[in-house]
Design a protein around this motif. Sequence first.
Motif, PDB file in Angstrom:
ATOM      1  N   PRO A  50     -43.585 -11.174 -28.450  1.00  0.00           N
ATOM      2  CA  PRO A  50     -42.654 -12.249 -28.044  1.00  0.00           C
ATOM      3  C   PRO A  50     -41.344 -11.712 -27.477  1.00  0.00           C
ATOM      4  O   PRO A  50     -40.801 -12.279 -26.522  1.00  0.00           O
ATOM      5  CB  PRO A  50     -42.443 -13.032 -29.341  1.00  0.00           C
ATOM      6  N   TRP A  51     -40.832 -10.634 -28.072  1.00  0.00           N
ATOM      7  CA  TRP A  51     -39.596 -10.039 -27.543  1.00  0.00           C
ATOM      8  C   TRP A  51     -39.810  -9.514 -26.135  1.00  0.00           C
ATOM      9  O   TRP A  51     -38.960  -9.699 -25.253  1.00  0.00           O
ATOM     10  CB  TRP A  51     -39.140  -8.910 -28.461  1.00  0.00           C
ATOM     11  N   ALA A  52     -40.944  -8.846 -25.897  1.00  0.00           N
ATOM     12  CA  ALA A  52     -41.224  -8.318 -24.560  1.00  0.00           C
ATOM     13  C   ALA A  52     -41.368  -9.444 -23.540  1.00  0.00           C
ATOM     14  O   ALA A  52     -40.867  -9.342 -22.410  1.00  0.00           O
ATOM     15  CB  ALA A  52     -42.496  -7.468 -24.595  1.00  0.00           C
ATOM     16  N   LYS A  53     -42.024 -10.541 -23.922  1.00  0.00           N
ATOM     17  CA  LYS A  53     -42.166 -11.669 -23.006  1.00  0.00           C
ATOM     18  C   LYS A  53     -40.817 -12.309 -22.692  1.00  0.00           C
ATOM     19  O   LYS A  53     -40.547 -12.685 -21.544  1.00  0.00           O
ATOM     20  CB  LYS A  53     -43.111 -12.709 -23.609  1.00  0.00           C
ATOM     21  N   ALA A  54     -39.967 -12.425 -23.716  1.00  0.00           N
ATOM     22  CA  ALA A  54     -38.648 -13.014 -23.496  1.00  0.00           C
ATOM     23  C   ALA A  54     -37.798 -12.133 -22.584  1.00  0.00           C
ATOM     24  O   ALA A  54     -37.106 -12.634 -21.689  1.00  0.00           O
ATOM     25  CB  ALA A  54     -37.947 -13.234 -24.835  1.00  0.00           C
ATOM     26  N   GLU A  55     -37.831 -10.811 -22.806  1.00  0.00           N
ATOM     27  CA  GLU A  55     -37.058  -9.902 -21.962  1.00  0.00           C
ATOM     28  C   GLU A  55     -37.586  -9.890 -20.531  1.00  0.00           C
ATOM     29  O   GLU A  55     -36.803  -9.820 -19.574  1.00  0.00           O
ATOM     30  CB  GLU A  55     -37.115  -8.490 -22.553  1.00  0.00           C
ATOM     31  N   LEU A  56     -38.892  -9.972 -20.367  1.00  0.00           N
ATOM     32  CA  LEU A  56     -39.479  -9.998 -19.036  1.00  0.00           C
ATOM     33  C   LEU A  56     -39.078 -11.264 -18.286  1.00  0.00           C
ATOM     34  O   LEU A  56     -38.723 -11.224 -17.100  1.00  0.00           O
ATOM     35  CB  LEU A  56     -41.003  -9.898 -19.147  1.00  0.00           C
TER      36      LEU A  56
ATOM     37  N   PHE B  26     -54.951   1.518 -22.630  1.00  0.00           N
ATOM     38  CA  PHE B  26     -53.541   1.334 -22.276  1.00  0.00           C
ATOM     39  C   PHE B  26     -53.251   1.854 -20.869  1.00  0.00           C
ATOM     40  O   PHE B  26     -52.388   1.309 -20.176  1.00  0.00           O
ATOM     41  CB  PHE B  26     -52.654   2.056 -23.292  1.00  0.00           C
ATOM     42  N   THR B  27     -53.967   2.881 -20.443  1.00  0.00           N
ATOM     43  CA  THR B  27     -53.814   3.350 -19.061  1.00  0.00           C
ATOM     44  C   THR B  27     -54.255   2.285 -18.071  1.00  0.00           C
ATOM     45  O   THR B  27     -53.593   2.054 -17.043  1.00  0.00           O
ATOM     46  CB  THR B  27     -54.630   4.634 -18.855  1.00  0.00           C
ATOM     47  N   ILE B  28     -55.364   1.617 -18.374  1.00  0.00           N
ATOM     48  CA  ILE B  28     -55.832   0.531 -17.503  1.00  0.00           C
ATOM     49  C   ILE B  28     -54.822  -0.601 -17.461  1.00  0.00           C
ATOM     50  O   ILE B  28     -54.519  -1.166 -16.400  1.00  0.00           O
ATOM     51  CB  ILE B  28     -57.213   0.034 -17.980  1.00  0.00           C
ATOM     52  N   ILE B  29     -54.275  -0.948 -18.634  1.00  0.00           N
ATOM     53  CA  ILE B  29     -53.295  -2.038 -18.699  1.00  0.00           C
ATOM     54  C   ILE B  29     -52.046  -1.694 -17.895  1.00  0.00           C
ATOM     55  O   ILE B  29     -51.555  -2.499 -17.094  1.00  0.00           O
ATOM     56  CB  ILE B  29     -52.937  -2.332 -20.169  1.00  0.00           C
ATOM     57  N   VAL B  30     -51.512  -0.485 -18.096  1.00  0.00           N
ATOM     58  CA  VAL B  30     -50.291  -0.086 -17.396  1.00  0.00           C
ATOM     59  C   VAL B  30     -50.538  -0.011 -15.896  1.00  0.00           C
ATOM     60  O   VAL B  30     -49.676  -0.404 -15.087  1.00  0.00           O
ATOM     61  CB  VAL B  30     -49.787   1.262 -17.940  1.00  0.00           C
ATOM     62  N   THR B  31     -51.703   0.481 -15.496  1.00  0.00           N
ATOM     63  CA  THR B  31     -52.013   0.546 -14.063  1.00  0.00           C
ATOM     64  C   THR B  31     -52.068  -0.846 -13.448  1.00  0.00           C
ATOM     65  O   THR B  31     -51.539  -1.078 -12.345  1.00  0.00           O
ATOM     66  CB  THR B  31     -53.352   1.269 -13.852  1.00  0.00           C
ATOM     67  N   THR B  32     -52.691  -1.784 -14.155  1.00  0.00           N
ATOM     68  CA  THR B  32     -52.760  -3.156 -13.644  1.00  0.00           C
ATOM     69  C   THR B  32     -51.373  -3.780 -13.544  1.00  0.00           C
ATOM     70  O   THR B  32     -51.032  -4.415 -12.531  1.00  0.00           O
ATOM     71  CB  THR B  32     -53.646  -4.006 -14.568  1.00  0.00           C
ATOM     72  N   VAL B  33     -50.559  -3.586 -14.573  1.00  0.00           N
ATOM     73  CA  VAL B  33     -49.188  -4.117 -14.550  1.00  0.00           C
ATOM     74  C   VAL B  33     -48.374  -3.442 -13.453  1.00  0.00           C
ATOM     75  O   VAL B  33     -47.554  -4.082 -12.780  1.00  0.00           O
ATOM     76  CB  VAL B  33     -48.527  -3.939 -15.923  1.00  0.00           C
TER      77      VAL B  33
ATOM     78  N   GLY C 100     -44.230  -5.371 -19.464  1.00  0.00           N
ATOM     79  CA  GLY C 100     -45.536  -5.961 -19.183  1.00  0.00           C
ATOM     80  C   GLY C 100     -46.652  -5.293 -19.956  1.00  0.00           C
ATOM     81  O   GLY C 100     -47.597  -5.960 -20.404  1.00  0.00           O
ATOM     82  N   GLY C 101     -46.573  -3.969 -20.152  1.00  0.00           N
ATOM     83  CA  GLY C 101     -47.587  -3.284 -20.934  1.00  0.00           C
ATOM     84  C   GLY C 101     -47.523  -3.637 -22.411  1.00  0.00           C
ATOM     85  O   GLY C 101     -48.558  -3.738 -23.082  1.00  0.00           O
ATOM     86  N   LEU C 102     -46.313  -3.847 -22.928  1.00  0.00           N
ATOM     87  CA  LEU C 102     -46.167  -4.198 -24.347  1.00  0.00           C
ATOM     88  C   LEU C 102     -46.766  -5.566 -24.662  1.00  0.00           C
ATOM     89  O   LEU C 102     -47.133  -5.825 -25.816  1.00  0.00           O
ATOM     90  CB  LEU C 102     -44.687  -4.174 -24.739  1.00  0.00           C
ATOM     91  N   GLN C 103     -46.866  -6.438 -23.675  1.00  0.00           N
ATOM     92  CA  GLN C 103     -47.448  -7.763 -23.920  1.00  0.00           C
ATOM     93  C   GLN C 103     -48.902  -7.679 -24.364  1.00  0.00           C
ATOM     94  O   GLN C 103     -49.369  -8.496 -25.164  1.00  0.00           O
ATOM     95  CB  GLN C 103     -47.372  -8.621 -22.650  1.00  0.00           C
ATOM     96  N   TYR C 104     -49.618  -6.695 -23.843  1.00  0.00           N
ATOM     97  CA  TYR C 104     -51.055  -6.597 -24.104  1.00  0.00           C
ATOM     98  C   TYR C 104     -51.380  -5.564 -25.175  1.00  0.00           C
ATOM     99  O   TYR C 104     -52.556  -5.236 -25.380  1.00  0.00           O
ATOM    100  CB  TYR C 104     -51.792  -6.231 -22.810  1.00  0.00           C
TER     101      TYR C 104
END
Length: 379
Positions: free
Chosen positions: A122-128, A23-30, A55-59
């Motif tokens: 899906p909620w995170a993608k819609a909000e983004l 999750f640290t890698i994902i958040v850093t990339t986002v 963006g982190g919640l998507q992954y």
Amino acid sequence: MLFRSSFKKDFAQTAGATFVALFTIIVTTVLVRTLGQAAGGKVDNAEVFTLILLGGLQYLPAALVITVFISVMGVVSRAFKEQEMTAWFASGLSLLALVRPVLRFAVPLTVLALVCSVWLTPWAKAELSAAKDRFAKRSDVSKVSAGQFRESGEGNRVFFVERQSEATKQVENVFVVDSREGSRTIVSAARGSVEVNADGQPYLVLSEGRRAMLDGTGERFTTTEFDTYGLAIDSTLGSAPSFQLQHRRIDLLLADFSPEAQGEVLGRVSLPLSALVLGLLAIPLAFVNPRGGNSLNQLFALLIYLTYSNIVSITQSMVAQQSLNFWVALVLPHAAVLVLFYVLVLQRNRPAGAGLLFFKRRRRGLDLADVVASQEIKS
């Protein structure tokens, strides 16, 4: 039982460290991507933290799936390297005894991944998407940030301000480039502010500046100094964003259940199920010969994981294109991996040289029968 409790504890500890790292890698990339978009004027600077979180919640479901796979692989491989599994095998256990502790570890994470994949992602993608759309629909001047170039929604106007006062809502040292119908207008002013006329049309009113205009042919160039100059601001909302299937709630997808909706539902359900299947498959793939050093099974495990993920994506596309039944696509890939798991477990449980030992025993029996027969003939 000591066997189950020891592996359950090791799975939990390894999963915690693995998930934090992933999750640290994902958040850093986002974070890097979002900051780049904010610097380029594509997203609102005030919503950067929210965009990073969304963006982190998507992954998150994919991170949970990989966590289960890596945790089981790491713990079982360590048990083989340290000959802990040899002691368990000597006590009468087999690889199948690992199925229960792995399931007790993987099922809660699978349920969590299912909840995230079906509702949270899906909620995170819609909000983004909504946050980016809100910024795209804002007026030209509302996108301006001090020290940064900002492009208008239509792409024909570029703003730049050196300083911006939050108290007076005025900007200083304004630079505007406007391109319309082949002509280009460059306006620079010492100050500017936003005003609204009687018709409700907002204007950027500039003071103490210069206006230069170049026609489309490039032959006529005019320049004018002004005390006050007004620029109309685009305040239209533009076209509505497309309603994508990946943003829909699961109840709407099930109510529709068109081929495209079936493909989306399949993708949301198959990813969490793969956590459970990959957790079981990691048991035989984690085999390491303590005397032979590191095994190539980890490389094979990576290739199997990538192949498995691609097959799931292919079946999702085939369902959306009506070339494969939904239930077949839901069951077939996971069933194939479970069959592979069972075959590998049988192979690992078979003692080394079992076939040769059986041949030797049978040959010894034949030799003894020949001796008995020859003695009967002599007698």
